[in-house]
Design an enzyme around this catalytic site. Structure first.
Site, PDB file in Angstrom:
ATOM      1  N   LYS A   1       0.997  -1.092  -0.053  1.00 28.94           N
ATOM      2  CA  LYS A   1      -0.045   0.012   0.041  1.00 28.94           C
ATOM      3  C   LYS A   1       1.073   1.346  -0.024  1.00 28.94           C
ATOM      4  O   LYS A   1       1.777   1.307  -0.630  1.00 28.94           O
ATOM      5  CB  LYS A   1      -1.268  -0.120   1.290  1.00 28.94           C
TER       6      LYS A   1
ATOM      7  N   HIS B   1      -8.258  -2.871  -6.382  1.00 25.35           N
ATOM      8  CA  HIS B   1      -8.285  -3.120  -4.918  1.00 25.35           C
ATOM      9  C   HIS B   1      -9.595  -2.457  -3.934  1.00 25.35           C
ATOM     10  O   HIS B   1      -9.962  -1.172  -4.777  1.00 25.35           O
ATOM     11  CB  HIS B   1      -6.996  -2.726  -4.347  1.00 25.35           C
TER      12      HIS B   1
ATOM     13  N   GLU C   1     -10.876 -10.526  -1.454  1.00 25.20           N
ATOM     14  CA  GLU C   1     -10.787 -10.082  -0.231  1.00 25.20           C
ATOM     15  C   GLU C   1     -11.984  -8.965   0.280  1.00 25.20           C
ATOM     16  O   GLU C   1     -12.405  -8.155  -0.254  1.00 25.20           O
ATOM     17  CB  GLU C   1      -9.577  -8.667  -0.686  1.00 25.20           C
TER      18      GLU C   1
ATOM     19  N   GLY D   1      -7.622  -5.112   7.001  1.00 24.52           N
ATOM     20  CA  GLY D   1      -7.017  -4.117   8.015  1.00 24.52           C
ATOM     21  C   GLY D   1      -7.736  -4.108   9.263  1.00 24.52           C
ATOM     22  O   GLY D   1      -7.620  -3.217  10.063  1.00 24.52           O
TER      23      GLY D   1
END
Ligand code: 13P
Length: 249
Positions: free
Chosen positions: A12, A99, A171, A177
């Site tokens: 990232k 993403h 994902e 996260g």
């Protein structure tokens, strides 16, 4: 024919040049210490300014270097963008497309993502297409519907391009996260659906999982997916390497 196993680090917007050099050093030392070859393909996607540094640090090794995004046009007046051909020019091996952070923060929609996907394939860069439902969508029972919608981009890949290495990263947005990975049963169910839908058209498809992966998660889910896309745990070379080892079957 079968898809390969991949364990990919998504840095990232983290790390500077010195930190990347240290990370690469540690990974290479860990690799050389092993008695046998690691049975997953390892890759790292740093920010754009560090791609060339990573390429030179891993030159002559099997470690792949990727980008976290790209623009689908070859060149032109697109201030601030990096094109697919520029990535090809510097030897990028794979590119993360769609993403959830790009979908959410930068408002990328399925139409744009589809163009990026096809463009990456045309240039021979392995696309890592990220898909996954939000918590709200999950709670409403919409997981399958959302994924089907996001996979329409893949279905539009022309028939003459289906022999490619295609990587899909499942994902779930709620697992990214948060420290709360999806349960192995859930991952297995979604990944099987994705594979059943696409495996005839794409014999070399690999479906990875991403979202709060650590070394234990990697061990637990290694048989239900073809590897992982790792965010925060990838920033630490030792942790990332352990994850890669634990994803071996
Ligand atoms: P975390 O591993 O930090 O949850 O991030 C996952 C991710 O977004 C990888 O692309």
């Amino acid at each position: 024919m079968k898809g390969q196993r991949y364990v990919l680090a998504n840095f990232k917007m983290n790390k500077n040049t010195g930190e990347i050099k240290k990370w690469a050093d540690q990974i290479l030392q860990l690799l050389y210490k092993r008695h046998e070859k690691i049975r997953v393909r390892i890759g790292v996607a740093p920010s754009f300014p560090h791609i060339l540094t990573a390429k030179s640090l891993f030159y002559g090794t099997d470690i792949m270097v990727g980008a976290q995004n790209m623009y689908y046009e070859e060149k032109g007046a697109f201030t601030g963008e990096v094109s697919v051909s520029q990535l090809k020019d510097i030897g990028v091996d794979f590119v993360i497309i769609g993403h959830s952070e790009r979908r959410k923060i930068f408002k990328e929609d399925n139409e744009l993502i589809e163009k990026k996907l096809i463009s990456a394939i045309r240039y021979g860069i392995i696309p890592v297409l990220c898909i996954g439902e939000t918590l709200e969508e999950r709670e409403k029972g919409l997981t399958e519907k959302v994924i089907d919608e996001q996979l329409k981009a893949v279905e539009k890949i022309p028939d003459e391009m289906t022999e490619i290495d295609l990587v899909i990263a499942y994902e779930p947005v709620w697992a990214i996260g948060t420290g709360i990975p999806a349960k192995p049963d859930h991952i297995a169910e979604v990944i099987n659906k994705i594979k059943n839908k696409l495996k005839n058209k794409f014999p070399k498809i690999s479906v990875l999982y991403g979202g709060s992966i650590d070394e234990n998660v990697a061990k637990e889910i290694r048989h239900v997916c073809d590897g992982g896309l790792v965010g925060s745990s990838s920033l630490d070379a030792q942790k990332f390497f352990k994850i890669a080892e634990n994803f071996q079957t």
